[in-house]
Scaffold this motif. Sequence first.
Motif, mmCIF file in Angstrom:
data_model
loop_
_atom_site.group_PDB
_atom_site.id
_atom_site.type_symbol
_atom_site.label_atom_id
_atom_site.label_comp_id
_atom_site.label_asym_id
_atom_site.label_seq_id
_atom_site.Cartn_x
_atom_site.Cartn_y
_atom_site.Cartn_z
ATOM 1 N N VAL A 81 44.538 83.625 32.647
ATOM 2 C CA VAL A 81 44.450 83.418 34.085
ATOM 3 C C VAL A 81 45.344 82.250 34.505
ATOM 4 O O VAL A 81 45.783 82.185 35.644
ATOM 5 C CB VAL A 81 42.984 83.180 34.499
ATOM 6 C CG1 VAL A 81 42.848 82.979 35.996
ATOM 7 C CG2 VAL A 81 42.120 84.361 34.060
ATOM 8 N N ALA A 86 42.096 86.837 38.123
ATOM 9 C CA ALA A 86 43.044 86.088 38.947
ATOM 10 C C ALA A 86 43.015 86.567 40.389
ATOM 11 O O ALA A 86 43.085 85.756 41.328
ATOM 12 C CB ALA A 86 44.460 86.218 38.368
ATOM 13 N N SER A 145 41.955 84.312 43.520
ATOM 14 C CA SER A 145 42.923 84.167 44.603
ATOM 15 C C SER A 145 42.295 84.527 45.944
ATOM 16 O O SER A 145 42.469 83.809 46.940
ATOM 17 C CB SER A 145 44.145 85.054 44.333
ATOM 18 O OG SER A 145 45.058 84.993 45.404
ATOM 19 N N SER A 169 41.165 78.566 34.925
ATOM 20 C CA SER A 169 42.373 78.028 34.318
ATOM 21 C C SER A 169 42.084 76.695 33.698
ATOM 22 O O SER A 169 41.090 76.044 33.986
ATOM 23 C CB SER A 169 43.470 77.879 35.385
ATOM 24 O OG SER A 169 43.074 76.914 36.319
ATOM 25 N N GLU A 210 45.636 74.403 40.011
ATOM 26 C CA GLU A 210 45.865 75.800 40.348
ATOM 27 C C GLU A 210 45.505 76.041 41.809
ATOM 28 O O GLU A 210 44.497 75.547 42.320
ATOM 29 C CB GLU A 210 45.021 76.701 39.449
ATOM 30 C CG GLU A 210 45.366 76.568 37.975
ATOM 31 C CD GLU A 210 46.682 77.221 37.627
ATOM 32 O OE1 GLU A 210 47.319 77.780 38.534
ATOM 33 O OE2 GLU A 210 47.088 77.169 36.467
ATOM 34 N N PHE A 270 47.616 81.839 41.427
ATOM 35 C CA PHE A 270 46.923 83.020 40.939
ATOM 36 C C PHE A 270 47.630 84.298 41.370
ATOM 37 O O PHE A 270 47.572 85.319 40.682
ATOM 38 C CB PHE A 270 45.465 83.006 41.406
ATOM 39 C CG PHE A 270 44.629 81.961 40.727
ATOM 40 C CD1 PHE A 270 44.391 82.021 39.361
ATOM 41 C CD2 PHE A 270 44.094 80.899 41.437
ATOM 42 C CE1 PHE A 270 43.630 81.062 38.723
ATOM 43 C CE2 PHE A 270 43.344 79.933 40.807
ATOM 44 C CZ PHE A 270 43.111 80.003 39.447
ATOM 45 N N THR A 287 50.214 84.633 38.828
ATOM 46 C CA THR A 287 49.583 85.110 37.589
ATOM 47 C C THR A 287 49.433 86.623 37.622
ATOM 48 O O THR A 287 49.765 87.321 36.652
ATOM 49 C CB THR A 287 48.202 84.456 37.411
ATOM 50 O OG1 THR A 287 48.361 83.048 37.278
ATOM 51 C CG2 THR A 287 47.503 84.999 36.180
#
Length: 822
Positions: free
Chosen positions: A455, A565, A569, A599, A604, A609, A612
């Motif tokens: 992630v 992810a 997000s 993560s 982050e 994300f 990712t």
Amino acid sequence: MAAPVLQQPSFLLANLKVDSTTKPLLQRCQELVKVIDEYPAKELHLIFPWLVETVFGSLDGVIVGWNLRFLQARSNEYNIAMDFLDPSGPMMKLVYKLQAEDYKYEIPVSYLPGPVRASIHEGVLPDCPLFHNKLQFPLSGLLSLSLALNPFEFYMFNLASSLITPKNYPPGQLVSASDNAYFVLVDSYLKYFLPTEGNVPPSPFSDSRGSVSAPAPRSPSVPFAGYGIHSTSLLKRHISHQPCVNADPAAQEIWRSETLLQVFVEIWLHHYSLEMYQKLQSPQLALLQYRLSMSSMPCQPLAPPGSGTLHTYQEPFSPTEEHVLVVRLLVKHLHAFSSSLKPEQVSSSPSAHSHASPLEEFKRVVVQRFVQQKLYVFLQHCFGHWPLDASFRAVLETWLSYIQPWRYTGEKTNPLTDQNRSVPDKWASFVQENLLMYTKLFQGFLNRVIRTDLVNVKNALMVFRVAKVFAQPNLTEMIQKGEQLFLEPEHVLHHRQHRVFLTPGHGGSFLSARQPAGTDAVFRVKSHVYGLEGQDCQYKQMFGTELRGAVLKLIQIIAQARQTAKRISDHSAEVASNNSFMSWFGMGSSDLNNTFSGSEGGDETGECFKKTHEFLDRALENLCQIFRLNPGQLSQLMANLGSGQDDINSRQLPDCIQGENGLILTDLGRMQIINGLRRFEIEYQGDPELQPIRSYENAVLVRLLFRISSLVNDRFGNRMEALCSRPDFLGRLGRHYLAGPVAGASGRRKSPVTRRTLERNPQPRLSIRTLASYRTLLLLVMLYVMGALLSVGPLSCTLLILTGGVLYGVLLTLLGDKLKSH
């Protein structure tokens, strides 16, 4: 001539030492330039070891030197140091001046890499020409052995060692590995002594030797006593067979290129177990004899089965990220150096090689003969011992640089069409002769990546990078062809012509050890694999059933990480839209017990994300292309996860079993936590009055109100307990105010300690901690302001608030009774 043990005191050296502590770097360098130009070699010989130590630091790390690794291009001293140390600058002029007089300088064997040092102490001379005919035997015994190096070797040895020698640098200094003076200096030396165009510039001083001393052909197990006879170098021996060699200036100067590369490889890549080192020094002949049954080869005793494999202890050495980046710089330049070979010299015909210059011959074999073995074991060591974090990117890019030599040919390509560019067929032989670099290290990468947090955007990028490289058109076919050649049955080789595979230990050299014209691809691939892995290696096919299953498992993990992810997000975007100015007062979303990050880093964001998700999407496409997974297989894997599986998993505990002392994570559960697929519900499960002070609470008020409530509870505890034990309405109202629910008292699985705590009967108590919340304080201030606007006094307003609170409790108690009756 050897340096005398007792030397006359040098007034020049004494003056320079005094100046080094009082004068700035610019003035010191200007005076050193004058000294190098004006003084004879006899005087310069005495200051040379001190000057090298002053620049690069001492080999034991006590003296830091000029801090080249911390000199950035923006500093004032950067250009001064680079001009002085330039390959054609004053320092190298001093080296050549001393080289012409054949002075020697000693390096204690204790400063050599661990495997080399241990091998020498055991009486086995390493197979590298750098160590031959240079050992000095003092009267004190083997423990104080030293190497007598010429000025060029001594200078390059100190340059290379300064990268890996631990030093006590001043605190607060940060290293930028790509633009510091050391990195740029190494790059300039590589370009100067390993040029992609033209020849190595000649030395400005005459060198009567023209080559470095090197060993005679021998078996690596012969002790020191058999190595006192002088012989020409491996490179020189090959040159001596060329016609009109004296007419070519490069024949007299190319030894510097060989020495530079040998020093860099030996110092930077020689860090692994002693058994592994001795196996690499042993002739590949003995390893091949076991498998290929080649009766025409010189007889050598076979190693016992199981000896010399990679499954041996490792030297306790951990390369730094800067070390790995410099190794990558070396790899990239060697590929460019080798790819600059003239087209007519690429041919393997003997007639083409007979007219090749020594530098062209050197380019043809430099990667395979000098770097391949040691880099392979170095990368394996890093793959197995590097931390499972994003700093592994340096190791990864070094590996990817080595297995893509076609990127460094100097040909200009269009970035838009480069992604779909097929690997040229001429690189098939390189892929076959480096098969383990592709297959074995890919397996090592798989073992790492299934244990990392995908992630995290940096880890996802690494997966994407590897999948993108191996998905290049034509590369997969080349790897499969190499595996087919290696797996060709051995009995098929018996009808082939017998041939001799010379190694440096059997009279060959790095330049003369090329394959005869009749040597086929099968022989090359088998010699490569057995030479690196040993005669008893169990080769696992990259496209075999076992590895294919591991890839399918990785694809599932990637798919789960994509969903995680995406969920994070979306959640981040939702939280960001709901946040407002009032969140500072605790009015916003304060999900204290259920905060979650999939993560390893705290930086982050929702945008990370999204990246990712993009990287993992493209990695999935490339993996399906590499291992030829059809859409049906991929759809089945995705269906096994289920569309709502991720939401269900996010509310489930990781996979674990019940032990005597509570829950025990399984390997699957650890993988689920690492990749953010499942998690334990982290929430406070103790006394609410003792939980940590929150960011939305006033710390002073929390402590003050706790003391007040504790005094009340201690004084009136019995009465509160009696009130709450009554079955009537007053009892229920008392339980509402005085016996609030214990934090975390839900039906979730908990540890045994918490379970025992919850089994205790909670006593009724007064809790006024909520008054310390900024949210509550703001609400009270607003009520008092509203009361003031309505001409209600503070006392009256307080009575109204208390009355409202009591009525609110009564209402909740009545409603609670009705709900229970229904």
